[in-house]
Design an enzyme around this catalytic site. Structure first.
Site, PDB file in Angstrom:
ATOM      1  N   ASN A   1      -6.251   2.600 -12.719  1.00 47.07           N
ATOM      2  CA  ASN A   1      -5.118   1.748 -12.470  1.00 47.07           C
ATOM      3  C   ASN A   1      -3.654   2.162 -12.516  1.00 47.07           C
ATOM      4  O   ASN A   1      -3.595   2.999 -13.573  1.00 47.07           O
ATOM      5  CB  ASN A   1      -5.438   0.221 -13.095  1.00 47.07           C
TER       6      ASN A   1
ATOM      7  N   HIS B   1       0.307   0.721 -13.343  1.00 46.23           N
ATOM      8  CA  HIS B   1       1.026  -0.240 -13.784  1.00 46.23           C
ATOM      9  C   HIS B   1       2.519   0.093 -13.832  1.00 46.23           C
ATOM     10  O   HIS B   1       2.733   0.938 -14.475  1.00 46.23           O
ATOM     11  CB  HIS B   1       0.416  -1.033 -15.139  1.00 46.23           C
TER      12      HIS B   1
ATOM     13  N   GLY C   1       0.907  -1.264  -0.102  1.00 42.89           N
ATOM     14  CA  GLY C   1      -0.085  -0.013  -0.025  1.00 42.89           C
ATOM     15  C   GLY C   1       0.796   1.288  -0.052  1.00 42.89           C
ATOM     16  O   GLY C   1       0.412   2.369   0.553  1.00 42.89           O
TER      17      GLY C   1
ATOM     18  N   ARG D   1      -6.315  -8.544  -8.420  1.00 46.80           N
ATOM     19  CA  ARG D   1      -7.523  -9.330  -8.965  1.00 46.80           C
ATOM     20  C   ARG D   1      -8.059  -8.720 -10.005  1.00 46.80           C
ATOM     21  O   ARG D   1      -8.099  -7.293 -10.164  1.00 46.80           O
ATOM     22  CB  ARG D   1      -8.317  -9.518  -7.651  1.00 46.80           C
TER      23      ARG D   1
HETATM   24  C1  GRF Z   1       2.784  -0.745  -7.707  1.00 47.85           C
HETATM   25  O1  GRF Z   1       4.076  -1.122  -8.294  1.00 47.85           O
HETATM   26  C2  GRF Z   1       1.742  -0.739  -8.861  1.00 47.85           C
HETATM   27  O2  GRF Z   1       2.211  -0.329 -10.046  1.00 47.85           O
HETATM   28  C3  GRF Z   1       1.566  -2.181  -9.150  1.00 47.85           C
HETATM   29  O3  GRF Z   1       1.377  -2.771  -7.801  1.00 47.85           O
HETATM   30  C4  GRF Z   1       2.457  -2.372  -7.023  1.00 47.85           C
HETATM   31  C5  GRF Z   1       1.724  -1.848  -6.015  1.00 47.85           C
HETATM   32  O4  GRF Z   1       2.463  -1.328  -4.631  1.00 47.85           O
HETATM   33  N1  GRF Z   1       0.099  -2.302  -9.799  1.00 47.85           N
HETATM   34  P1  GRF Z   1       1.988  -0.733  -3.491  1.00 47.85           P
HETATM   35  O5  GRF Z   1       1.178  -1.819  -2.793  1.00 47.85           O
HETATM   36  O6  GRF Z   1       1.186   0.501  -3.719  1.00 47.85           O
HETATM   37  O7  GRF Z   1       3.075  -0.606  -2.612  1.00 47.85           O
END
Ligand code: GRF
Length: 215
Positions: free
Chosen positions: A115, A117, A20, A99
């Protein structure tokens, strides 16, 4: 620590599965009363997700909807949507949520699910190990993509991209850390632009409208 202001700001539901750090960046941004959104609820599919502790520490309500398996994706999606609606959230923010939501969620929140990524999509889509894959492939540039969620995996209209260099001595860990520094800087800002209604989607193209513009 300043409490989160609960005014008439745009309400977010943040969906998480992991540590998070992106959620934390959004929480920290929302501590400023001038920020145009607030986190109304944090929803996790994993009760042990560290992100839930971050939400607790900030006094944000949390909901756990355990992943029931692919054959129950529709019921899972229904429960997630119910949690979002129960907290009157207008936008769903995926922040390390591992998910895939069913089509019902995309229909309920059209261009209302974001989202982030850790690659320059469409490169290295659909993987939870984008940094590992980037290094294994030998690319010189990786990056961050923020996009709207559609019914595919990492396929929705792209809102923003920023390149991150891959350095010769990078490991997956050091590259992902460099990518995350960019994530934490850009995601709260982009969420705020979305919340202000300044993103217009036409087919696959997302147009940013200047503040105060009539168009
Ligand atoms: C991030 O790098 C995001 O791009 C990917 O999952 C990771 C989540 O990291 N979808 P966090 O839980 O916010 O530290």
């Amino acid at each position: 620590m300043l409490p989160l202001v609960t005014t008439n700001r745009h309400r977010l539901a943040v969906l998480v599965s992991g540590s998070g750090t992106n959620l934390q960046a959004i929480i920290d941004a929302a501590r400023d009363p001038a920020y145009g959104a607030e986190v109304a609820v944090v929803v996790s599919d994993r009760p042990e997700a560290g992100a839930l502790d971050r939400a607790d520490a900030a006094g944000i309500p949390t909901v756990v909807v355990p992943w029931p398996g692919r054959e129950h994706r529709q019921a899972f999606t229904k429960d997630i949507v119910a949690a979002v609606e129960a907290h009157a959230a207008e936008t769903v923010v995926l922040a390390g949520f591992m998910r895939i939501l069913g089509a019902e969620a995309i229909e309920r929140f059209p261009h209302g699910i974001l989202n982030i990524h850790p690659s320059l999509l469409p490169a290295f889509s659909g993987t939870m190990h984008a940094a590992d894959d980037a290094i294994a492939h030998g690319v010189k540039l990786s990056g961050v993509t923020v996009h709207y969620v559609d019914t595919g995996v990492d396929t929705g209209p792209i809102i923003y991209q920023e390149a991150v260099p891959v350095l010769p001595d990078d490991t997956p860990v050091t590259l992902h850390q460099r990518i995350q520094r960019v994530e934490h800087r850009v995601y709260p800002d982009i969420i705020e632009v979305h919340a202000a209604g300044r993103l217009v989607v036409s087919d696959r193209t997302v147009v940013w409208i200047e503040p105060g513009s009539d168009s």
